[in-house]
Design a protein around this motif. Structure first.
Motif, PDB file in Angstrom:
ATOM      1  N   SER A  10       7.375  -2.182 -33.870  1.00  0.00           N
ATOM      2  CA  SER A  10       5.622  -2.169 -34.421  1.00  0.00           C
ATOM      3  C   SER A  10       5.287  -1.514 -33.531  1.00  0.00           C
ATOM      4  CB  SER A  10       4.935  -2.779 -35.089  1.00  0.00           C
ATOM      5  OG  SER A  10       3.535  -1.585 -34.927  1.00  0.00           O
ATOM      6  N   TYR A  11       4.763   0.021 -33.391  1.00  0.00           N
ATOM      7  CA  TYR A  11       3.773   0.595 -31.621  1.00  0.00           C
ATOM      8  C   TYR A  11       2.782   1.336 -32.709  1.00  0.00           C
ATOM      9  CZ  TYR A  11       7.291   5.106 -32.594  1.00  0.00           C
ATOM     10  OH  TYR A  11       8.420   5.823 -33.307  1.00  0.00           O
ATOM     11  N   ASP A  12       1.906   2.351 -31.822  1.00  0.00           N
ATOM     12  CA  ASP A  12       0.241   2.551 -31.879  1.00  0.00           C
ATOM     13  C   ASP A  12       1.996   4.676 -32.075  1.00  0.00           C
ATOM     14  OD1 ASP A  12      -1.280   4.937 -32.614  1.00  0.00           O
ATOM     15  OD2 ASP A  12      -2.391   2.828 -31.363  1.00  0.00           O
ATOM     16  N   LYS A  13       1.989   5.376 -33.222  1.00  0.00           N
ATOM     17  CA  LYS A  13       3.209   6.905 -32.941  1.00  0.00           C
ATOM     18  C   LYS A  13       1.847   7.234 -32.342  1.00  0.00           C
ATOM     19  CE  LYS A  13       6.502   5.297 -36.137  1.00  0.00           C
ATOM     20  NZ  LYS A  13       6.590   5.971 -37.408  1.00  0.00           N
ATOM     21  N   LEU A  53      -1.121   7.069 -30.899  1.00  0.00           N
ATOM     22  CA  LEU A  53      -1.217   6.977 -29.556  1.00  0.00           C
ATOM     23  C   LEU A  53       0.045   7.513 -28.666  1.00  0.00           C
ATOM     24  CD1 LEU A  53      -2.858   5.613 -26.937  1.00  0.00           C
ATOM     25  CD2 LEU A  53      -2.095   4.154 -27.241  1.00  0.00           C
TER      26      LEU A  53
END
Length: 292
Positions: A147-150, A152
């Motif tokens: 998971s990561y903030d795409k 951002l």
């Protein structure tokens, strides 16, 4: 009467030299500050990129050996700045502190997973590269989710590119203006000696012989102006480093040394080139054109 005229000429000459040195110093100082801004804009942009976290969530059945192997692989990867293992208990405590209540006690169980938080090196923080890294990690059988903030990641990458582009444009424009200003100051100082130049030419002196003392004189003025600019830039660096330590101006001293040496050499180069073309212009003028 003769002494008064000589004193007047000396004062005029000193005033001319002072004007050249001051203009060179001011322009090089501003160029140096702009260079400092460019270097630290990139540094701040890199720091912003390196704050983005990619969380690798592990399956409950993941073996300790597999987790340790993954940690070692991540730490040794070129794209990794840091990799931190976060147990589900630690994650629960952090989340409880954030929301202000014990959600584990309320639910009766801990729904969170063990994970490894990966911070990437700035060069790898682009939408394409992060997606590629995430896909590669997701293929491992003991990884549940990456998971990561795409949004951002895309926003930061695009913003950095835009800022970098406009800073480079501003740097190019300002450098061009700086060269013109220094060139104008040197041309004005040589303009006052145009009759001397023409007289030397008329008595048989070669162009190289005539240009040489003017070039050497203005190189010395350029060096003096550059030294004054370096002192002023050093003062700014010292002040900023004392009052804004988070910028870490002195973390990479070799970059500052390159910047300062570049400012010094630029002062010499601009003085040399400007003097050459200014003297060449007056050498090519006819005698009657010297009065205009």
């Amino acid at each position: 009467m003769s002494n008064s005229f000589e004193n007047y000429q000396k004062r005029k000459l000193i005033s001319s030299y002072f004007s050249v040195v001051l203009s060179i110093a001011l322009v090089l100082f501003l160029l140096g500050i702009l260079g400092l801004l460019v270097l630290n804009t990139k540094k701040m942009a890199d720091r912003s990129k390196e704050q983005i976290t990619v969380s690798v969530f592990l399956k409950e059945e993941a073996k300790e050996v597999e987790v340790e192997q993954l940690k070692k692989t991540l730490v040794m990867s070129d794209y990794t700045k840091s990799a931190t293992y976060v147990s589900k208990e630690e994650a629960a405590m952090a989340h409880s502190a954030e929301i202000g209540e014990d959600f584990v006690g309320y639910l009766g169980y801990n729904p969170l997973k063990n994970s490894i938080d990966v911070k990437l090196n700035a060069d790898f923080v682009t939408a394409e590269k992060v997606a590629e890294i995430a896909d590669d990690l997701s293929e491992k059988s003991y990884v549940d989710e990456v998971s990561y903030d795409k949004v951002l990641v895309s926003m930061v990458a695009k913003s950095v590119e835009k800022i970098g582009f406009w800073i480079l444009v501003a740097s190019a424009i300002f450098t061009f203006i700086a060269v013109l200003l220094i060139n104008s100051s040197i041309r004005l100082s040589i303009y006052s000696k145009r009759f001397i130049i023409k007289t030397m030419q008329m008595v048989g002196a070669t162009k190289t012989f005539i240009r040489k003392p003017f070039i050497w004189q203005n190189i010395k003025l350029g060096m003096l102006g550059a030294l004054l600019a370096l002192v002023a830039i050093g003062g700014v660096i010292y002040y900023v480093n004392i009052n804004f330590q988070d910028l870490g101006l002195l973390e990479e001293p070799y970059i500052l040394i390159i910047l300062l040496v570049g400012v010094f050499l630029l002062g010499i180069l601009i003085s040399l080139v400007s003097t050459y073309f200014a003297t060449q212009r007056f050498l090519n003028l006819r005698t009657d054109e010297l009065y205009y």
